[in-house]
Design an enzyme around this catalytic site. Structure first.
Site, PDB file in Angstrom:
ATOM      1  N   ASP A   1       0.865  -1.156   0.000  1.00 39.56           N
ATOM      2  CA  ASP A   1       0.000   0.000   0.000  1.00 39.56           C
ATOM      3  C   ASP A   1       0.912   1.220   0.000  1.00 39.56           C
ATOM      4  OD1 ASP A   1      -2.248   1.571   0.415  1.00 39.56           O
ATOM      5  OD2 ASP A   1      -1.850   1.626   2.558  1.00 39.56           O
TER       6      ASP A   1
ATOM      7  N   PHE B   1     -17.852  11.000   5.323  1.00 42.67           N
ATOM      8  CA  PHE B   1     -17.043  10.559   4.188  1.00 42.67           C
ATOM      9  C   PHE B   1     -17.301   9.090   3.923  1.00 42.67           C
ATOM     10  CE2 PHE B   1     -13.266   8.752   2.356  1.00 42.67           C
ATOM     11  CZ  PHE B   1     -12.930   9.673   1.388  1.00 42.67           C
TER      12      PHE B   1
ATOM     13  N   ASP C   1      -1.508  -0.785   5.883  1.00 38.29           N
ATOM     14  CA  ASP C   1      -1.799  -0.328   7.237  1.00 38.29           C
ATOM     15  C   ASP C   1      -3.270  -0.076   7.477  1.00 38.29           C
ATOM     16  OD1 ASP C   1      -2.034   1.938   5.653  1.00 38.29           O
ATOM     17  OD2 ASP C   1      -1.632   3.231   7.370  1.00 38.29           O
TER      18      ASP C   1
END
Lengths: 1482, 325
Positions: A418, A733, A1023
């Protein structure tokens, strides 16, 4: 007491649909549901009772332990096999051993495992007990008050009262809070590791209660979904006694395991208890994965089984023939059956076959599995203990969560990473912004950030820099001053900051996320600050004069809105540091947000009546018209402003009185010096670091968020004072919308505004279409295109971009939308979907305000780690959700992409386009000859395929490496069945692959594809929650225990604190684990084959009767006792190559990838060697005792001894590192064998039939032949192996052997200076430093230094020529240097001493870490490159310097650079020589 | 108020959360063991490092081999005590079922085992309802030829003079005194063995194996020797001991000897052969040249390999040196 409640199942599966109904547990009168069990029933009627809150994580009870544990153990096939064989032994016709004895090892293994399980279960039981007996206040019906109860006594329907800092005992519906707003803050660190506070709300209908909540009056019925493990979702409704219904959602639920914060007391009703709580439903056990090595081993075990069957069959046939030959002749030694009849040859053969299987069962060793598990546990222990994997900053070390795949770490081929939070720190720093088409570059801010970076890497050099800064400060504007002041303070903090202090700071920052000064102190852009201040003033004036806002220029009003949006369009919670976690609250009597349509009508009706559909209802009319609704508000807020002003005047705070920013800046400085803490510093706790960064940025522009309540947000401005916005809605969000919005009522204009903040790709599409007819529209268009270009610029710089937009809603629009929204909110079914639709309806026709660029800084050491991992032959793919440009930029920064690399970009709009493009790329890749001509192919589809940089001419020999960049949409096409092969083929050709804009699902699909199609070992590291699926799919999942919660860690097999630890984890520990286990498994196979071989050869001399000359006791316990310890020690501790060498030569890792240590060839070679050795070990005793009066067991015992010695010697040849533990283990093995043999042979004169070995060993010890064959046999058996090893080590050494040789040479080279010191004048401080450097003995530290130097040396090339990378250049440059130098190693110390005297400043750095060379310079790479080179070469010398430091004078710092450069080549010479040797070998 | 509960105590449900105690650091101990930095010897196997081993092995083994060889070959002279063996070949005393077919308790004189032998002895456990003593196939197949040795001293005296063959002292001391015992009880051996019958193949019961009381019954040394099953199908067993009488004469002086064999033991059934061996023994047992030859061979091979390695090492070092400079 309540039988219904007691009958519960652990983890009841979710029933078929339906919901749960919860009533108060205090009303016994309810008919259907018994006395206290009344609290609960299900919709349908008959339903299982809900669990109580007792926690039971134990697997066994006293009664069920034995059967259950056995049952579980027999899931392992090997155990079944061994038990079956042992049972087979009970059949009299085939029994080879005494039946009881044959069971012993199996029982032993089972017992050991059972004991382990029992112990684990017991500790679980104890922790359960502790948790179950925690106290909690529960409302008691009898006593009519809250009484103390244990957690386990809580039931669904109970009312619990919780206080601040208490842990929530069950999933509780919040009914009352001491907070006047009906709020409660919880910390969910125990659930997901997030330390920021989350807000929970009292159920609607209870928040308005004036008096304290009384459980006795609670008559409502709660309907909610069945227990499930979705932490982020809760749906239900509460039906009041009057029939009213109100929706419940996750904001109302307090989850078990969370901690109450910031709230004095809350009361709630228990909805789910015990194992039905979401926390426990989420708690899945440890993961079980099977490593590749184990799979391979299992395959070889099957080979062994086959071998066993072959041997047995051979014996059976042999025995059949033998019997036929001797039976008819009635040979004396032929023993008939018990009844006197004789066995037919066929029956005899069958019996013999079975017996042979029993006798030769050791071929599949019972101890193999146990040993492997022991070794893995020890490996995990050592990985956990590694000091170099310990992160001081976060006080965390590596966690191994999966115990049985350590060796997979040594075989990884693909790393999927990532980006955010993994490669980068996920510490968002506001960098720059653009508002209404004007870019504010925030240069000073950039400088400030650069300074932080330097401060990170060069703590020592404060003096000269400071001078230059102050200079800059005096020349420049106030920012310089302010900034300098800050940097000084941080400097001093850093400098004085001992370890303890750093830790304290880190602890602090753990409690309040995102509070490092770097993120908080943003230096405002002067132009923008001026404009903000201007419109602040303008507004303040106009407000006092009751003028409309309209006179502000569009730009200024945009700026103002922009900052308001930054400040309030988020979910940031404000806390203050002096009262940790206590809300700062100055409450205004505001009406609660619009909750019902009636409420809305009541409040907005007037305007609705008058302003007829003129969508932009003018401010004036609005204001005059609905005074009834909002006069209170405006009055109050005006009051408050004055109030605030007075307060301010009372303080010596010139910031308000000032009228220009320069004077204000001075005040900043002056204010700070005397009392830094005086300015009331607010702390922001945000759910995502971006939000916090934006709020801090806005604060830098004096637009500070000071308070947030569910219904209002307060912003403080210097002139306007405190503005309180009525917060009507917050649309949170989500990753599909990629934006969030707030709906507020503006206190100045009374308009209803929507502020939206989101990814530019989505927000730009939602803008109000503007006509190009009028000037305004054209202007807007221009602004948009400008903003877009700035956005692109930001992305190229690697910044994360966000667009800020606004929409003004008319009352009618709002009313219209509100209706739908309220319906959505109160609906029970698919509420999420409806809310989503509702949000979509609101977020349209937006007006663009501006955009921000946030920097996400690279973590320490990421480029170095990536380059090391690359050298180690690992392919690194980055899968990110970020924009393509951002991703590419970060990739450049972390050296994932080189500038001389060709980048293939795949952006396709459709499946066909993607297919065509892939085809094209493939052709290109295949046709790529030595002369790679940059091709530019742009089709009619919007695709781009272009090498960004053409290959540099000098690299034509190997060709420039390729990189592939693909975006999410194209990735979706490429992952289709028909294209995936092409895509993979293309990706395989590329050095690195970058997937942008990819969804979590795509991430996992990519990993799955590579894993299944390429049959490669994959590692995924991430993460965040979006990486979880990828982590789970990969062979090895690594989670970063960073800021984004624990979800990734929970899903992972290993959790590391930082990305850079991956290097050591893989290259050192992975390699070790793999090589240790591989060698151990091979050794196991060898050992068993060799041992079984002895028995097999004997069959030729005993009529294939499955007789064994080795006593059955030795046979059974040989593996388990005598020969097990040394191999365990070697398996745990052996280091084929030292850690330093591995890190220095990462390519050594490739041996694991190619499975060099444990490949089929090695297995079969080992088997052949085992066969040879067993032949030797059988026939030497055979010949020595041929035609003698030796009896069977007196002959077999020396063979056992010989076998043991041979095993140990063999292990000795294979062991690379001999510590005292190895010696002890070998000695112990021999002694144990002797002792056991002696005791066993003297214990009983008539026992242990048939061998009855009484006094055998004792007799043997008096027989010189015994010693003679014990000497010659192992030596003869191992001569070939030793010879082969020596030949191979000299003629065809493997990379690993070269690495070891190199390390040894390296150590020898440094031996000389060490000896010199040892002779006498070794300075005390040097000694201290050596030990402080984390190394035990001087020689160790020297070797470390040596490694350090060489590694630094490897980093050197950029100095000479930034473009030529890798070792070849090193060799080229160093060879001539070396020739100048005097031969021999002692010379190396002298230049080192000379240099070290001059740059003592760097000495301390050496002890920090080997791979820490200046991370930032690589970010801002090119201009600083030479200085970087200088730095790294300095630390190269410092390696030597620390050894040779006689005096430390810090005065020569300035001269250092030039002097160093002149003297630097010398110490390189020998190192480069070493390097040269290394490459020469390779 | 339940304020004192540490919020980090929670261990159920949730993940292993970050440690709360600020005082306690998770920093691993910096010990040599835990950091895997134990002082270690790290041999690297190359021609150069290994070749001394080969030479040393060679240098040690060859002298040992020669020593053994000489010793073994010296055995020829019939001086000192002479051992008389009988040898059998192709006799599988190590056959699995054969080896098991005995009862050590019975042989140890255990009365209950005497009358109720172990099942392992089947089918030689009982005969006509009487327990067999000693039971089992091993005892049943005991070697029962009688060998007598006569010296035809000279041609003048044609009557062969029998050589005194010692019947005792041929078994292990522990076997004779610990493992094998006659059944306890009063009276003669015959009475002690009352209620048992002889093995099927035996002509006489066990208490008639020898005339001497301390070499009769289970402690008869011929039986004991036989019961120690041979390791390999070709074996020899000690039959008699010819003790040296006085120092002046050799134990068996040169001359013509006459061996009288009472042939009882059938070997045709298993294609076996019988042998009689007379031998003395040295410190390392009977005559067997193998070990000596083996040592010499292995030593020489090792030495040769050492030379090969030396050559390789020499060449290799040269080449690496040139590569270095």
């Amino acid at each position: 007491m309540e039988p219904a409640g007691r009958r519960r199942r652990r983890r009841r599966r979710r029933g078929d649909g339906g919901a749960r109904t919860v009533r108060s547990g205090l009303h016994p009168g309810l008919p259907a549901l018994g006395s206290r069990g009344a609290r609960l029933g299900l919709h349908g009627g008959c339903a299982p009772p809900a669990a109580d809150n007792r926690l039971k994580t134990t697997k066994y009870t006293l009664l069920s332990f034995v059967p259950k544990n056995l049952f579980e153990q027999f899931h392992r096939l090997a155990n079944v096999y061994f038990v079956l064989i042992a049972l087979l032994n009970f059949a009299p016709a085939v029994n080879a051993f005494q039946p009881g004895l044959a069971l012993a090892p199996v029982l032993f293994i089972l017992a050991v495992t059972a004991l382990k399980d029992l112990w684990e279960d017991y500790s679980r039981h104890r922790s359960d007990l502790a948790i179950n007996h925690r106290g909690c206040l529960v409302f008691s019906r009898e006593e009519k008050k809250y009484v103390h109860r244990f957690w386990k006594e809580i039931h669904v329907g109970d009312f619990v009262r919780l206080h601040c800092n208490e842990i929530i005992p069950a999933d509780v519906l919040l009914l009352s809070s001491s907070d006047p707003d009906g709020l409660c803050h919880i910390e969910t660190a125990n659930l997901d590791g997030e330390t920021n506070l989350k807000r929970r709300q009292v159920v609607r209908g209870f928040s308005e209660l004036v008096s304290e909540f009384n459980p006795l009056t609670f008559t409502s019925i709660i309907e909610c979904e069945k227990p499930n493990n979705d932490l982020s979702r809760f749906r239900g409704c509460i039906i009041h006694s009057n029939g009213e219904k109100a929706g419940l959602h996750k904001e109302n639920l307090l989850l078990r395991g969370c901690t109450i914060r910031n709230t004095e007391a809350v009361v709630g009703i228990v909805i789910y208890a015990g194992h039905e709580t979401k926390a426990l439903l989420n708690n899945s056990g440890p993961r079980y994965k099977r490593s590749q090595l184990e799979r391979q081993m299992n395959c070889d075990v099957l080979w062994c089984v086959l071998l066993l069957i072959c041997m047995s069959l051979f014996s059976a046939v042999g025995h059949g023939l033998w019997v036929r030959r001797y039976q008819e002749k009635k040979a004396l030694f032929d023993v008939p059956e018990a009844d006197g009849s004789s066995l037919s040859p066929v029956t005899a053969a069958v019996y013999s076959f079975l017996t042979m299987i029993i006798v030769l069962q050791v071929l599949i060793p019972i101890s193999l599995y146990v040993s492997i598990e022991i070794v893995k546990v020890c490996q995990v222990y050592f990985i956990n203990q590694d000091l170099d994997l310990y992160d001081e900053e976060t006080d965390s070390q590596l966690q191994c969560r999966a115990l049985n795949i350590t060796e997979d770490l040594g075989q990884i081929q693909y790393i999927f990473s990532d980006k955010t939070g993994t490669l980068t720190e996920n510490k968002m720093v506001f960098r720059r912004c653009t508002v209404s088409g004007v870019e504010y570059s925030h240069d000073a801010n950039a400088q400030r950030l650069a300074r932080y970076q330097e401060a990170d890497s060069e703590e020592e050099e404060v003096v000269p820099k400071r001078g230059s800064w102050s200079q800059r400060g005096s020349i420049g504007s106030h920012q310089g001053v302010r900034m300098m002041h800050r940097t000084q303070s941080t400097k001093s903090h850093r400098r004085t900051g001992s370890r303890a202090e750093a830790k304290r700071a880190s602890m602090l920052s753990r409690h309040t996320a995102f509070s490092s000064p770097m993120e908080k102190d943003i230096t405002p852009d002067p132009k923008l600050l001026e404009k903000v201040s201007e419109c602040d003033k303008g507004l303040a004036i106009s407000r006092h004069q009751e003028q409309p806002l309209a006179h502000l220029s569009p730009e200024l009003s945009d700026i103002f809105d922009f900052f308001i949006a930054l400040t309030i369009c988020n979910t940031v919670v404000v806390t203050s540091p002096d009262q940790p976690r206590q809300k700062v609250r100055v409450r205004f009597e505001l009406k609660s947000p619009v909750k019902t349509i009636e409420d809305f009508l009541r409040r907005f009706t007037p305007s609705r009546l008058t302003s007829v559909c003129s969508s932009t209802g003018s401010l004036a009319t609005n204001k005059s018209n609905h005074k009834s609704g909002s006069s209170l508000l405006s009055n109050l807020s005006n009051d408050s402003v004055f109030l605030k002003l007075e307060e301010r005047l009372g303080q010596p705070a010139p910031s308000l009185a000032s009228n220009g920013y320069s004077s204000q800046a001075e005040s900043w400085a002056s204010e700070r010096k005397p009392e830094p803490g005086q300015e009331q510093e607010l702390r922001y706790e945000a759910e995502s670091p971006d939000e916090a960064a934006l709020v801090y940025a806005a604060r830098a522009y004096n637009c500070a968020l000071v308070d947030r309540l569910p219904d209002q947000v307060s912003v403080e401005l210097p002139h306007l004072g405190r503005l309180t916005f009525e917060l009507l809605h917050t649309l949170g969000f989500d990753s599909i919308r990629k934006r969030m919005s707030v709906v507020i009522r503006h206190p100045l204009t009374d308009e209803i505004n929507v502020y939206t903040k989101g990814a530019d790709s989505v927000v730009m599409d939602l803008l109000l279409p503007c006509s190009s007819e009028d000037a305004r529209g054209r202007h807007q268009k221009r602004i948009r295109s400008k903003t877009q270009s700035f956005l692109n610029l930001y992305a190229v710089e690697g910044l994360r971009t966000l667009c800020i937009a606004k929409r003004v809603l008319s009352k009618e629009e709002y009313a219209c939308w509100l209706q739908g929204h309220l319906e959505a909110e109160s609906s029970l079914d698919n509420r999420e979907e409806l809310l989503f639709q509702s949000a979509l309806r609101l977020e349209t026709n937006l007006h663009l305000l501006g955009a921000t660029g946030i920097e996400d800084r690279l973590q320490d050491g990421v480029p170095e780690t990536i380059s090391k991992l690359r050298q180690a032959g690992l392919q690194i793919w980055v899968l990110t959700g970020d924009k393509q440009e951002t991703a590419i930029n970060i990739a450049h920064a972390c050296k994932l992409l080189d500038h001389d690399e060709e980048i293939i970009t795949l952006n396709a709009e459709s499946q066909e386009a993607c297919a065509a493009l892939l085809e094209q790329c493939l052709q290109y890749v295949q046709s790529r000859g030595p002369h790679s001509t940059p091709k530019k192919t742009e089709g009619n589809v919007s695709v781009g395929f272009f090498p960004l940089c053409s290959a540099p001419p000098q690299s034509t020999a190997r060709g420039p490496s390729l990189s592939l960049v693909i975006d999410g949409r194209s990735l979706a096409y490429a992952l289709e069945k028909n294209l995936e092969d092409k895509f993979l083929f293309l990706a395989k050709q590329c050095r690195s692959v970058l997937c942008c804009r990819s969804t979590p699902l795509q991430k996992s699909m990519v990993v799955k594809l590579v894993r299944s199609k390429l049959k490669a070992m994959t590692l995924a590291i991430g993460d965040g929650a979006n990486d979880v699926s990828m982590i789970q799919v990969a062979d090895v999942g690594v989670g970063i225990s960073g800021q984004e919660g624990m979800q990734a860690v929970m899903a992972s097999d290993f959790a590391v604190p930082k990305f850079r630890y991956l290097e050591r984890l893989l290259i050192v520990h992975g390699h070790w684990c793999y090589s240790r286990l591989a060698n151990m498994v091979l050794y196991f196979f060898y050992k068993n084959t060799m041992f079984v071989g002895l028995l097999f050869w004997f069959q030729f001399y005993c009529g294939f009767s499955a007789s064994a000359m080795i006593d059955q006791w030795y046979l059974i316990f040989f593996n388990l006792l005598f020969s097990s310890l040394p191999q365990l020690v070697t398996g745990v501790l052996d280091k084929d190559v030292s850690a330093d060498t591995l890190l220095l030569e990462p390519q050594l890792y490739k041996s694991g990838q190619k499975m060099e240590e444990y490949r089929p060839r090695a297995f079969w070679l080992n088997m052949v060697d085992a066969a040879f050795q067993s032949l030797v070990c059988f026939f030497i005793p055979y010949m020595a005792y041929y035609d003698s009066d030796v009896d069977m067991f007196t002959w077999g015992t020396p063979i056992t001894a010989i076998a043991l010695l041979t095993f140990l010697l063999h292990l000795g040849i294979e062991t690379k590192t001999w510590t005292w533990l190895n010696w002890v283990a070998c000695g112990f093995s021999i002694l144990l064998f002797l002792t056991v043999a002696l005791i066993y042979n003297s214990a009983c004169a008539t026992c242990y039939p048939p061998s009855n070995p009484y006094w055998t060993m004792q007799t043997l010890l008096g027989d010189p032949v015994f010693y003679l064959i014990c000497l010659i046999t192992p030596v003869t058996a191992l001569l070939p192996r030793l010879f082969f090893r020596a030949l191979q080590g000299s003629l065809f050494p493997t990379q690993l052997q070269l690495g070891r040789q190199l390390a040894k040479k390296c150590r020898k080279t440094l031996q000389t200076p060490k000896e010199r010191f040892a002779q006498g004048h070794l300075p005390q401080e040097l000694k201290a430093e050596l030990s402080q450097g984390g190394t035990g003995s001087p020689s160790e530290s020297l070797s470390k230094d040596c490694a350090l130097q060489t590694s630094q040396h490897l980093q050197q090339p950029p100095v000479c020529s930034p473009e030529a990378s890798g070792e070849p250049s090193t060799v080229d440059t160093s060879v001539p240097l070396r020739e100048n130098s005097p031969r021999g190693s002692p010379g190396s110390s002298i230049p080192g001493a000379a240099v070290s005297g001059e740059c003592p400043g760097h000495l301390r750095r050496k002890s920090l870490s080997t791979s820490r060379a200046a991370p930032l310079q690589s970010l801002f790479s090119l201009p600083n490159f030479s200085s970087l080179g200088c730095v790294s070469s300095l630390s190269l010398v410092s390696g030597l310097g620390s050894v040779l430091r006689f005096s430390s004078s810090s005065l020569h710092v300035d001269k250092r650079d030039s002097e160093f450069l002149s003297s630097s080549p010398q110490p390189e010479q020998d190192l480069s020589g070493l390097q040269r040797q290394a490459t020469g070998y390779v | 108020m339940a304020m004192n509960c540490n919020p980090k105590d929670e261990v159920d449900g949730g993940p292993p959360c970050a440690p709360g105690g600020a005082a306690k650091t998770r920093r691993p101990d910096n010990t040599a063991f835990k950091q895997q930095r134990l002082p270690a010897w790290q041999p690297i196997l190359t021609a150069g490092t290994v070749l001394p081993t080969f030479f040393i092995v060679g240098l040690i083994f060859i002298p040992i081999g020669i020593g053994i060889f000489v010793t073994s070959n010296n055995i020829r002279e019939i001086e000192g005590n002479v051992f008389m063996y009988y040898g059998l070949s192709n006799f599988y005393q190590n056959h699995r079922r054969y080896v098991k077919s005995r009862d050590d308790s019975q042989l140890n004189g255990d009365p209950s085992a005497l009358h109720n032998p172990s099942k392992e002895c089947e089918p030689y456990r009982r005969n006509e309802d009487l327990p067999i003593a000693p039971c089992g196939a091993i005892a049943n197949s005991m070697f029962n030829d009688t060998l007598e040795l006569f010296l035809v001293s000279n041609e003048s005296d044609p009557t062969p003079k029998p050589i005194r063959l010692q019947r005792k002292g041929i078994a292990w001391w522990t076997d004779k005194h610990v493992k094998f015992r006659n059944p306890p009880g009063e009276g003669t051996l015959e009475e002690k063995f009352k209620g048992t019958t002889k093995p099927v193949n035996w002509p006489n019961p066990v208490y008639m194996l020898d005339s001497e009381e301390d070499n009769n019954g289970f402690i008869n040394e011929d039986l004991i020797v036989w019961m120690r099953t041979a390791a390999l199908p070709t074996f020899r067993k000690l039959y008699r001991l010819i003790e040296r009488t006085d120092d002046l004469h050799p134990t068996l002086p040169a001359g013509q000897y006459f061996l009288n064999i009472t042939y009882n033991y059938p070997v045709h059934s298993f294609d076996g052969r019988k042998r009689m061996i007379l031998s003395t023994i040295s410190w390392m047992g009977g005559k067997n040249p193998f070990l000596g030859i083996a040592y010499i061979t292995v030593g020489s091979i090792s030495f040769l390999l050492g030379v090969v390695l030396l050559v390789i090492n020499h060449k290799y070092r040269n080449s690496s040196n040139t590569a270095d400079t």
